[in-house]
Scaffold this motif. Structure first.
Motif, PDB file in Angstrom:
ATOM      1  N   VAL A 157       0.827  -1.197   0.000  1.00  9.64           N
ATOM      2  CA  VAL A 157       0.000   0.000   0.000  1.00  9.64           C
ATOM      3  C   VAL A 157       0.866   1.253   0.000  1.00  9.64           C
ATOM      4  N   LEU A 186      -2.686   1.316  -5.377  1.00  6.32           N
ATOM      5  CA  LEU A 186      -3.091   1.111  -3.993  1.00  6.32           C
ATOM      6  C   LEU A 186      -3.785  -0.240  -3.843  1.00  6.32           C
ATOM      7  N   TYR A 259      -4.355   7.448   3.577  1.00  7.92           N
ATOM      8  CA  TYR A 259      -4.633   8.032   2.261  1.00  7.92           C
ATOM      9  C   TYR A 259      -6.021   8.667   2.225  1.00  7.92           C
TER      10      TYR A 259
END
Length: 733
Positions: A157, A186, A259
């Motif tokens: 990730v 991702l 994120y």
């Protein structure tokens, strides 16, 4: 079976693709398969990839439609892969020297790992220091191969797909593929992390990732930001199904929502739907929060708590996002006089004039080149648009009487720049010129690039020192809405040298229209105006500028050349536009045409061209007349300036290295012989693609009249074009 398969998606990076492919094929470890993934067989990148495949059997191009996106391109590459290990490389990035040998050694040491994480270097295209963002994380990893539970903080990730190597059978056994839509790295990183049984790290920089100055497209505002939550949900759902340990689940969860919070705290990325994004993110947070998970402390922990409770208003207040992002005051330039600066600022507040166009050529050197040709055609096709040409004060007297002009630096100069809807230039407008919303900037360029341009100059110290700040240069590129190209080679090199978001117009150069519209009478008239003796062979000598020289040097004894080449030869000397004159020294057989306004007229008058590395050869080739390359310092020029292709192997005609060789090809007629003609034909096929006499019309219709691309006149095939006749042909007839 090769040891490695390197997959290189190539959408939108045709100009830099060759560098990426060279970085792979130039590796000391050669047991590899290279797969460039192109949009379609006729796409610009496909031509580059096909040329490599012809030369090297290790190159296997595949196609993936643009609609499939980055994920589709990578998946197409994986399906075609035959290597034991797979790695990915963006089409504008580089595999560093020795990378594959280092990977091979590390994979041998850690036999059988599913994923090998590596360091990468992030470096700007233009200028600035490189960084190695993965190094601190990888430095804490166990020394050998290890199970992911031994270091749960290391997940895909956090790292891009091209910062790891994957065992191909691991990918196929787990049916791993890049998820569709945006933020695919991702999703891929999370899925491979969940599936991996043994991993390792290599403490070495393998990939040089060249940052786009505009930043990642993923950071741009738009509805695609919602796809981030799709990827988060996909990964966390798979993690729940896979029964990961609590430590690994906690690490994945925290990194993924790092994120999410980063995007949520930047409402400018979501012009609409920001509240919906926040609410969905909160639902996912509550649904997938691992048992026993404790949010981090400090302000970040507060954000976690606000997200899980759905406190949207409080979250925005915490992040300061409730302060309306006022439209940034447009930057005001710095003209020398305060009064002028204030007037320009005032004019910027006035509405744009929808019927005003401003033109400039060669930093104000006069009425010339593509801007002049577009200006002339606009008078015919768009007479409602008023035009003002910008010139330096010492050139104002030479402007055509019927062309309105403004002197650079004057009050009117800044006024028209502030209010014009259309701004056309073959170089760049001044640093302080503001790109106003609704204005249209057209960059016409002024030649086909043989020598390096733009940011590609940064690695050549002599020219880089003269270029100033590449950051400021690219700030000027940001103003471009359209960029003009006369051939596919130029399209790719402009993309590479001037990275930006402009639209490429493969319409040809308007200044070259005259090579297909001029008549025999026009040619005869120009020769009379220049003083070319009737019945003589006029040889245009047009050397380019040398960055390592401070003044014009002819590089050739022209009187000696005339004496040796033949009694009927006269030379038209045209120095580079950086110089005021070519210093012809008054010889009867040497006519200095450096200051003549139109290089196109000079080309029409010439029966043959002699040049070194000047871009005039690409324009002159449209006339299908003899061209001789005088390359007495090619090695020095390559070293000091840099070039995009080897002119010595792909010249438009004979190549002479010495004055004696140059005179000989004219004396024996080989400058116009069958071999010269064959070389010229190949050169024209490559570099005269879009010049057909209709370029100015295409530009005016598309840019000034706003006609859609499908309504623009198509390019006439090369075989059907009829260039203006040469005077020598007229004499013989």
């Amino acid at each position: 079976m090769p040891r490695f398969t390197i997959i290189v998606p190539s959408h939108g990076v045709a100009g830099r693709l060759s560098q990426a492919l060279d970085s792979v094929l130039g590796q000391s470890f050669g047991d590899l398969q290279l797969i460039p993934v192109c949009d379609a067989p006729d796409a610009p990148a496909a031509a580059v990839a096909a040329a490599y495949a012809e030369r090297d059997s290790r190159v296997t191009p595949v196609d993936s439609p643009p609609a499939a996106g980055l994920s589709g391109a990578r998946n197409a590459g994986v399906r075609a892969a035959t290597g034991a290990y797979v790695l990915f490389l963006d089409g504008d990035d580089l595999l560093l020297p020795g990378a594959l040998a280092a990977l091979d050694a590390r994979l041998t040491e850690t036999a059988g790992v599913d994923v090998l994480h590596v360091e990468h270097e992030r470096t700007p295209w233009w200028e600035g220091e490189a960084s190695n963002p993965a190094a601190p994380l990888l430095a804490r990893a166990p020394k050998g191969a290890f199970a992911p539970d031994a270091f749960p903080e290391l997940t895909g990730v956090q790292l891009p797909a091209w910062s790891a190597v994957y065992r191909r059978t691991f990918l196929t056994e787990h049916r791993l593929a890049f998820p569709e839509s945006h933020f695919t790295d991702l999703g891929w990183g999370g899925l491979t992390t969940i599936a991996a049984g043994r991993i390792a790290v290599l403490r070495r920089v393998v990939v040089r990732h060249r940052l786009r100055r505009q930043g990642s497209r993923l950071n741009l505002p738009g509805p695609h930001q919602h796809a981030l939550l799709d990827q988060v949900e996909l990964v966390l759902t798979r993690a729940a199904e896979s029964g990961l340990s609590a430590e690994r689940t906690h690490a994945l969860f925290e990194q993924l929502f790092g994120y999410v919070l980063k995007t949520a705290s930047r409402p400018q990325r979501l012009p609409s739907g920001h509240r919906a994004f926040f609410r969905r993110a909160g639902r996912l947070y509550r649904q997938h929060r691992p048992a026993g998970y404790r949010a981090p402390g400090g302000s970040l922990g507060v954000q976690h708590r606000l997200l899980t409770s759905g406190a949207y208003t409080a979250f925005r207040a915490l992040r300061g996002a409730n302060q309306a992002a006022a439209t940034a005051a447009e930057a005001v330039p710095r003209p020398q006089m305060l009064r002028t600066r204030l007037r320009y600022a005032r004019d910027l507040r006035r509405s744009l004039d929808p019927n005003l166009a401003v033109y400039c050529a060669y930093w104000g050197r006069g009425y010339a080149c593509n801007p002049a040709a577009i200006h002339a055609k606009a008078r015919e096709l768009a007479p409602h648009i008023r035009s003002v040409f910008l010139v330096e004060a010492d050139q104002a007297h030479a402007m055509p009487k019927d062309v309105d002009h403004a002197v650079i630096g004057s009050r009117r100069y800044w006024e028209v720049l502030a209010r014009a809807k259309y701004l056309v230039n073959n170089a760049n407008f001044a640093e302080g010129v503001v790109k106003r919303r609704g204005s249209v900037h057209l960059q016409t360029q002024h030649g086909t690039p043989l020598k390096t341009m733009g940011v590609d100059q940064s690695t050549y110290p002599v020219v880089a020192a003269q270029s100033g700040s590449f950051t400021r240069m690219l700030g000027r590129v940001d103003r471009w809405d359209f960029n003009l190209s006369s051939n596919r080679h130029s399209t790719q090199m402009w993309e590479r040298a001037f990275p930006g978001t402009y639209e490429q117009l493969e319409y040809g150069y308007p200044r070259n229209d005259v090579y297909y519209t001029a008549t025999a009478d026009d040619v005869a008239r120009v020769r009379r105006e220049l003083g070319v003796p009737e019945g003589s062979t006029a040889v245009l000598y047009a050397p380019t500028h040398r960055d390592h020289q401070t003044g014009f040097e002819a590089g050739l004894d022209l009187e000696a050349f005339c004496a040796a080449a033949g009694e009927d030869v006269v030379v038209l000397l045209r120095a580079h536009y950086f110089y005021d004159r070519g210093r012809a020294q008054g010889s009867a057989r040497i006519i200095d045409v450096t200051t003549h306004r139109s290089s196109e007229d000079v080309c029409l008058a010439a029966d043959a061209l002699v040049t070194d590395y000047s871009s005039i050869m690409f324009d002159y080739a449209n006339l299908d007349r003899p061209i001789v390359v005088y390359a007495d310092d090619w090695d020095v020029y390559q070293e000091t300036r840099g070039v995009y292709f080897d002119l010595m192997t792909e010249p438009p005609g004979p190549v002479a290295r010495t004055p004696e060789e140059l005179a000989r090809v004219f004396r024996d007629g080989s400058y116009a012989g069958p071999e010269a003609k064959a070389r010229r034909a190949a050169f024209r096929e490559r570099f005269c693609q879009f010049d057909d006499g209709l370029a100015a019309e295409r530009v005016v219709r598309r840019v000034l009249l706003g006609e859609p691309p499908e309504a623009i006149p198509p390019v006439i095939p090369l075989a059907e074009r009829i260039p203006a006749p040469a005077a020598a042909t007229l004499v013989r007839s």
